[in-house]
Design a protein around this motif. Structure first.
Motif, mmCIF file in Angstrom:
data_model
loop_
_atom_site.group_PDB
_atom_site.id
_atom_site.type_symbol
_atom_site.label_atom_id
_atom_site.label_comp_id
_atom_site.label_asym_id
_atom_site.label_seq_id
_atom_site.Cartn_x
_atom_site.Cartn_y
_atom_site.Cartn_z
ATOM 1 N N TYR A 63 0.807 -1.221 0.000
ATOM 2 C CA TYR A 63 0.000 0.000 0.000
ATOM 3 C C TYR A 63 0.842 1.274 0.000
ATOM 4 N N ARG A 64 2.124 1.158 0.241
ATOM 5 C CA ARG A 64 2.982 2.343 0.281
ATOM 6 C C ARG A 64 3.214 2.872 -1.129
ATOM 7 N N ASN A 65 3.405 4.172 -1.231
ATOM 8 C CA ASN A 65 3.589 4.838 -2.531
ATOM 9 C C ASN A 65 2.418 4.523 -3.455
ATOM 10 N N TYR A 66 1.241 4.527 -2.895
ATOM 11 C CA TYR A 66 0.034 4.095 -3.590
ATOM 12 C C TYR A 66 -0.185 4.858 -4.893
ATOM 13 N N TYR A 67 -0.135 6.154 -4.843
ATOM 14 C CA TYR A 67 -0.361 6.956 -6.049
ATOM 15 C C TYR A 67 0.804 6.814 -7.022
ATOM 16 N N ARG A 68 2.010 6.868 -6.520
ATOM 17 C CA ARG A 68 3.195 6.794 -7.388
ATOM 18 C C ARG A 68 3.268 5.484 -8.166
ATOM 19 N N THR A 69 2.821 4.383 -7.560
ATOM 20 C CA THR A 69 2.954 3.087 -8.232
ATOM 21 C C THR A 69 1.898 2.851 -9.298
ATOM 22 N N ASP A 70 0.745 3.523 -9.208
ATOM 23 C CA ASP A 70 -0.293 3.350 -10.224
ATOM 24 C C ASP A 70 -1.320 4.480 -10.145
ATOM 25 N N PRO A 71 -0.970 5.649 -10.689
ATOM 26 C CA PRO A 71 -1.882 6.801 -10.611
ATOM 27 C C PRO A 71 -3.163 6.630 -11.426
ATOM 28 N N ASP A 72 -3.236 5.584 -12.244
ATOM 29 C CA ASP A 72 -4.433 5.367 -13.060
ATOM 30 C C ASP A 72 -5.496 4.519 -12.365
ATOM 31 N N ARG A 73 -5.230 4.084 -11.154
ATOM 32 C CA ARG A 73 -6.259 3.355 -10.407
ATOM 33 C C ARG A 73 -7.506 4.232 -10.284
ATOM 34 N N PRO A 74 -8.689 3.648 -10.313
ATOM 35 C CA PRO A 74 -9.911 4.441 -10.148
ATOM 36 C C PRO A 74 -9.915 5.265 -8.853
ATOM 37 N N PHE A 75 -9.425 4.704 -7.750
ATOM 38 C CA PHE A 75 -9.376 5.449 -6.496
ATOM 39 C C PHE A 75 -8.503 6.697 -6.648
ATOM 40 N N CYS A 76 -7.366 6.535 -7.280
ATOM 41 C CA CYS A 76 -6.448 7.661 -7.462
ATOM 42 C C CYS A 76 -7.088 8.747 -8.321
ATOM 43 N N ARG A 77 -7.719 8.334 -9.412
ATOM 44 C CA ARG A 77 -8.364 9.291 -10.303
ATOM 45 C C ARG A 77 -9.473 10.062 -9.581
ATOM 46 N N ARG A 78 -10.255 9.348 -8.799
ATOM 47 C CA ARG A 78 -11.418 9.964 -8.160
ATOM 48 C C ARG A 78 -11.059 10.828 -6.949
ATOM 49 N N TYR A 79 -10.123 10.379 -6.127
ATOM 50 C CA TYR A 79 -9.878 11.057 -4.860
ATOM 51 C C TYR A 79 -8.551 11.814 -4.780
ATOM 52 N N ILE A 80 -7.492 11.280 -5.353
ATOM 53 C CA ILE A 80 -6.180 11.912 -5.209
ATOM 54 C C ILE A 80 -5.941 12.954 -6.299
ATOM 55 N N ASP A 81 -6.304 12.667 -7.536
ATOM 56 C CA ASP A 81 -6.092 13.644 -8.615
ATOM 57 C C ASP A 81 -6.706 15.011 -8.317
ATOM 58 N N PRO A 82 -7.942 15.096 -7.800
ATOM 59 C CA PRO A 82 -8.485 16.432 -7.494
ATOM 60 C C PRO A 82 -7.667 17.188 -6.439
ATOM 61 N N LYS A 83 -7.113 16.483 -5.480
ATOM 62 C CA LYS A 83 -6.279 17.131 -4.461
ATOM 63 C C LYS A 83 -4.980 17.642 -5.093
ATOM 64 N N LEU A 84 -4.404 16.845 -5.982
ATOM 65 C CA LEU A 84 -3.175 17.263 -6.653
ATOM 66 C C LEU A 84 -3.445 18.427 -7.608
ATOM 67 N N ASP A 85 -4.595 18.417 -8.279
ATOM 68 C CA ASP A 85 -4.967 19.549 -9.140
ATOM 69 C C ASP A 85 -5.085 20.823 -8.310
ATOM 70 N N TYR A 86 -5.694 20.714 -7.140
ATOM 71 C CA TYR A 86 -5.812 21.862 -6.238
ATOM 72 C C TYR A 86 -4.419 22.378 -5.850
#
Length: 162
Positions: A128-151
């Motif tokens: 679970y570590r480096n969750y976004y870095r290892t696969d930013p295309d996961r649906p969870f990453c797209r839905r929850y992390i990408d908007p925070k990074l865009d901000y």
């Protein structure tokens, strides 16, 4: 280079990890579970960010934290998604409280993010570590992390990594 640490909890630690890994001056982000002293000794999701205070201030880190998770929404303060800044010393406590109060006043709401001494840390499982870095295309990453990074890229552009 001086390295300091600060613990940050609020919402999913995958999101918190992704946010703080995107900031210049943050050299390492340890994802896992944090605890404090009683009555806040239940484990909650969070990260410990290792940062260079000459590159990014503690006040900025706390502000980023408050603006990238829902510290004022409905949550269980003693539960798994506790909104908190886990401090290592009294100076960090003062800075965290000042930033939390300022953001709460700006929003015209009572501050709800806790300032707690960090009493324990347990790392997440390796997978679970480096969750976004290892696969930013996961649906969870797209839905929850990408908007925070865009901000972050809009509001803290000078502090984000390319």
């Amino acid at each position: 280079m001086t390295v300091e640490r600060i613990g940050l909890g609020g919402g999913c630690h995958w999101c918190t990890e992704g946010v703080f890994q995107a900031l210049k001056g943050v050299d390492q982000v340890d994802q896992g579970f944090l605890s404090s002293t009683s009555p806040w000794d239940a484990w909650s999701e969070g990260v410990v960010a290792h940062f260079d205070p000459a590159a990014i201030s503690l006040a900025t880190l706390v502000e980023v934290h408050l603006r990238t998770h829902s510290g004022s929404g409905t949550y269980s303060p003693g539960g798994r998604y506790r909104s908190a800044v886990y401090i290592f010393d009294a100076t960090q406590s003062t800075v965290a409280r000042e930033v939390i109060a300022a953001v709460a006043a700006e929003r015209d709401e009572a501050p709800r993010t806790l300032v707690l001494p960090l009493a324990g840390f347990q790392a997440s499982e390796e997978r679970y570590r480096n969750y976004y870095r290892t696969d930013p295309d996961r649906p969870f990453c797209r839905r929850y992390i990408d908007p925070k990074l865009d901000y972050l890229r809009r509001q803290f552009a000078d502090l984000t990594r390319p």
